[in-house]
Structures are given as C-alpha cells and as structure tokens.
Enzyme design. Structure first.
Site, PDB file in Angstrom:
ATOM      1  N   ARG A  45      -4.134  -6.571  -7.120  1.00  0.00           N
ATOM      2  CA  ARG A  45      -2.693  -6.731  -6.915  1.00  0.00           C
ATOM      3  C   ARG A  45      -2.385  -7.656  -5.741  1.00  0.00           C
ATOM      4  NH1 ARG A  45      -0.322  -2.496  -5.022  1.00  0.00           N
ATOM      5  NH2 ARG A  45       1.700  -2.731  -6.055  1.00  0.00           N
ATOM      6  N   ARG A  69      -4.272 -17.074  -1.315  1.00  0.00           N
ATOM      7  CA  ARG A  69      -3.571 -18.353  -1.444  1.00  0.00           C
ATOM      8  C   ARG A  69      -4.287 -19.443  -0.654  1.00  0.00           C
ATOM      9  NH1 ARG A  69       1.548 -15.307  -0.394  1.00  0.00           N
ATOM     10  NH2 ARG A  69       2.267 -14.579  -2.427  1.00  0.00           N
ATOM     11  N   ARG A 123      -2.608  10.913  -1.271  1.00  0.00           N
ATOM     12  CA  ARG A 123      -2.627  10.623   0.152  1.00  0.00           C
ATOM     13  C   ARG A 123      -1.207  10.782   0.677  1.00  0.00           C
ATOM     14  NH1 ARG A 123      -7.191  10.744   2.719  1.00  0.00           N
ATOM     15  NH2 ARG A 123      -6.689   9.033   4.141  1.00  0.00           N
ATOM     16  N   ARG A 125      -1.177   0.849  10.417  1.00  0.00           N
ATOM     17  CA  ARG A 125      -0.238  -0.229  10.730  1.00  0.00           C
ATOM     18  C   ARG A 125       0.868   0.295  11.626  1.00  0.00           C
ATOM     19  NH1 ARG A 125       3.100  -1.297   5.022  1.00  0.00           N
ATOM     20  NH2 ARG A 125       4.064   0.752   4.875  1.00  0.00           N
ATOM     21  N   GLU A 131       1.595   4.438  11.541  1.00  0.00           N
ATOM     22  CA  GLU A 131       1.321   5.147  10.301  1.00  0.00           C
ATOM     23  C   GLU A 131      -0.132   5.615  10.262  1.00  0.00           C
ATOM     24  OE1 GLU A 131       2.395   3.277   6.669  1.00  0.00           O
ATOM     25  OE2 GLU A 131       4.405   2.720   7.350  1.00  0.00           O
ATOM     26  N   TYR A 190       1.032   4.836  -9.364  1.00  0.00           N
ATOM     27  CA  TYR A 190       1.683   4.054  -8.316  1.00  0.00           C
ATOM     28  C   TYR A 190       2.618   3.071  -9.001  1.00  0.00           C
ATOM     29  CZ  TYR A 190       2.636   1.133  -4.333  1.00  0.00           C
ATOM     30  OH  TYR A 190       3.284   0.452  -3.334  1.00  0.00           O
ATOM     31  N   ASP A 235       5.951   0.326  -8.464  1.00  0.00           N
ATOM     32  CA  ASP A 235       6.924  -0.375  -7.635  1.00  0.00           C
ATOM     33  C   ASP A 235       8.328   0.044  -8.061  1.00  0.00           C
ATOM     34  OD1 ASP A 235       5.126  -1.816  -6.061  1.00  0.00           O
ATOM     35  OD2 ASP A 235       4.932  -3.402  -7.553  1.00  0.00           O
TER      36      ASP A 235
END
Length: 373
Positions: free
Chosen positions: A172, A176, A248, A278, A299, A347, A349
């Site tokens: 996912r 680049r 989680r 993070r 987190e 999961y 979006d």
C-alpha cells in the site's frame, strides 16, 4: 420499518441517512458520548487547536461519488499528508522518494539513476514472489532502507516480526523516484474545515434519525427493530463465544506547548529503541488556522485488551481461522447486516467505508423499498 444502526461512525451515519431519506425510522446507537467513532475531533480548550482525539485522519479518494457525498455535508480544506521520519541523527521525508534516497545514501541521483541504484545495488531481486512484509521490503527497497524506515517501526506498530505480516501491508506504500512527498496519490485529498465530528453530525441531522449516545447496544434493541446494521466488533456481536479476534490498540501521551513544537504534522520514529511509533502535532492538520499553543500526541501501539479501543485488525493466520468461523455465524444471522471496519474485521480507509455503507443501504432499499413508502 424500524431500523437500528449500531455505531455513529461513518458506516452508521451514512446508512442511517440513506434509510431515513427513504422514510425509514432509524435509531442510531453509540456507546461513546460522541458521534464519529475513531474519527472524532474536538477543540482543545487550552489551545483552541482542533484535535483528532483518536489519532489523525486524512480523507483521500478517487471516488467521485464519495467525494461529492462528504462535501455536501461539510466544507473540506485541501491537505497534503507529508510525513517525516527521525532515524538515527537525521530527519527524512516519507514516503521514500528521491530526496529520501539521495539524503540517506549521500548521493545526487536523478530519477533514472536512483531507480537503477535501488534495483541493481539494493533490492533483493532473488525474491521473485514476496510472501511476507519483510520479503516485500527487501525486494522493494533493499536491506538498508528496510532497516531504517520499516523494520523497527513495524515491530513497534504490530508487535511481531515483519516476517509474520502479509506482504500486502507494504504494497500500500509508494516508492517514488521524484521529489513528490505527498503520502497519497488520490485525486481528492482534504480534511473537514470544522472537523470530522461536525461532518458526521450533519450527516446524522435528519428528522427520521434518533441518535442515542452513551447507549450500548443490547438484544432488547433488536426486539423493536425489523433490521439491525452492526458496525461494532464482529466477535463482540456474538459475545466473543468463539474467542476474541486480535487487534492492536493505541495509547496516546498528550502534551501541550507554545509555538511550533516539531514543524510538521507527523514525525515517525523508526529506531527500535524509541518506544513510541510517532508524534503527531495537531494544529498542522489545520494549516488554515492559527494558534499560539500546540497539542501533540506520542503514539504507542500494543495488543488490544478486552476494555481497549480496537484500531487495527491483525489478521494473521490464527485470526483468519477464527474469522472464518465468525463470518459463518454472521452469514447465518437473520435481520442483521455487518458493516464497517469492525463489523467486517478489515482495515478500511474512510472513503471505502463510505462507499460500502452506501452499497449496503442501497441493497437493503432494493429489497425493502416498498416498505419505505
């Protein structure tokens, strides 16, 4: 017909609104004292910053219908998700792009040179068909970049070795060979100007919808409903009688400061000796606003206990086997539709969640439409 929708997140709100507009009587229940689920946003009383209470959410989609839908209920402001990562004594740009590669290896590659460098000197081309996250990473970027940006972070995030995770998780993420550091490549990207909670409250604002917060679902609710849409945990609906599905969860260490604390919205920490994954600085998720104070979250990821908020379905071998048994129970359950991230143990979006909610509502209306009149 009386419809009960369990959960006032995107799934429940969209389904409730679609059915209410078709003249069904809809009751939306949520055990929390606010709508919007894990997308909930609220103003910090100390700083005025709009805080993503359960962690940041950036809306991104190529689905024109979904984009038109959400923007009909609230104004969206443009937002680019530009993540940084602290590794060792340096800060890098994510997702891995030409700047990351040049900085990490001390080079001045152009796109063609960088691509050739990664493919011929870094990537493990002997891995023809990656079977897990680690193999995918080694084939994708090679051991040096994998160790720096993925291995430690992934171990902290998922609580297991990357070799135990499916390769699809890494697929996912983009790689680049230009200087584009926008995490997403979708046509539409943004954040609601007034926050997600206001957006979902607008979706739920219909005379045919009765929203009941701080109200856990009980079987008594189903006795007065012709149909139930369940967006809570799939195993929770069945009282976890076959065992608990693995998730989680996240712990947040919140702190406030004055000024700009880290200079970006999201700073990852890939080193394994840093216990958190993070730090998010929430005023950067609303760059159209100005605040002197700032709100930050460290987190920490860990296994989800019985009383914790589930965030990410683990979906390893053991969970998939258990999931198949719960899916069989769900298939046999009459008068109930299981929806959303928790209800389908996937999961998802936000845009996919909304699109699926629309489809569920339309399928129901196609079957029961006559009752709406």
């Amino acid at each position: 017909m009386n419809i009960v929708v369990v959960g006032a997140g995107f799934s429940g709100a969209v389904i409730g609104r679609c059915l209410a507009e078709a003249e069904f009587k809809v009751t939306v229940l949520d055990s929390r004292d606010h709508p919007a689920g894990n997308c909930h946003t609220e103003r910090c009383q100390e700083t005025g910053v709009m805080v993503h209470t359960y962690g940041p959410h950036i809306f991104h989609t190529d689905n024109q219908r979904v984009w038109d839908y959400v923007t009909s209920f609230g104004e969206f402001m443009p937002y680019r998700n530009q993540v940084k990562s602290t590794v060792g004594a340096a800060v890098y740009s994510l997702p891995i792009n030409l700047h990351t590669i040049n900085q990490f290896f001390g080079k001045t590659f152009d796109p063609q040179q960088a691509r050739a460098f990664i493919e011929t000197t870094q990537a493990d081309t002997s891995i023809a068909d990656p079977q897990n996250f680690e193999e995918q990473a080694l084939r994708f970027v090679g051991p040096a970049l994998y160790e720096a940006f993925f291995k430690g972070y992934t171990e902290k995030q998922w609580g297991c070795a990357p070799s135990e995770l499916p390769a699809s998780i890494l697929k996912r993420l983009p790689l680049r060979f230009n200087y584009n550091d926008n995490y997403f490549a979708h046509q539409y990207q943004g954040i609601p100007k007034d926050g997600y909670t206001a957006l979902i409250e607008n979706i739920l604002d219909h005379p045919g919808i009765d929203v009941q917060l701080s109200t856990p679902y009980t079987r008594a609710h189903a006795e007065h409903a012709e149909h139930v849409f369940w967006s809570g945990p799939l195993d929770g609906y069945f009282g976890e009688k076959l065992g608990r599905l693995g998730y989680r969860t996240l712990d947040f260490e919140r702190f406030t400061k004055t000024g700009d604390w880290q200079g970006c919205a999201v700073m990852n920490y890939g080193d394994p000796d840093v216990p958190f994954t993070r730090i998010t600085e929430h005023k950067h998720f609303a760059p159209w606003e100005e605040h002197e104070g700032t709100v930050c979250y460290r987190e920490y990821s860990r296994s989800c206990g019985p009383n914790d908020i589930p965030y990410y379905p683990i979906r390893l071998v053991q969970e998939k086997a258990l999931l198949s048994h719960y899916e069989a129970l769900a298939e046999a359950e009459e008068g109930v539709t299981f929806v959303g991230r928790l209800g389908t143990y996937r999961y998802l979006d936000m845009d996919v969640t909304i699109a699926e909610a629309m489809t569920h509502a339309e399928t129901f209306l196609a079957k029961h439409g006559a009752a709406a009149s």
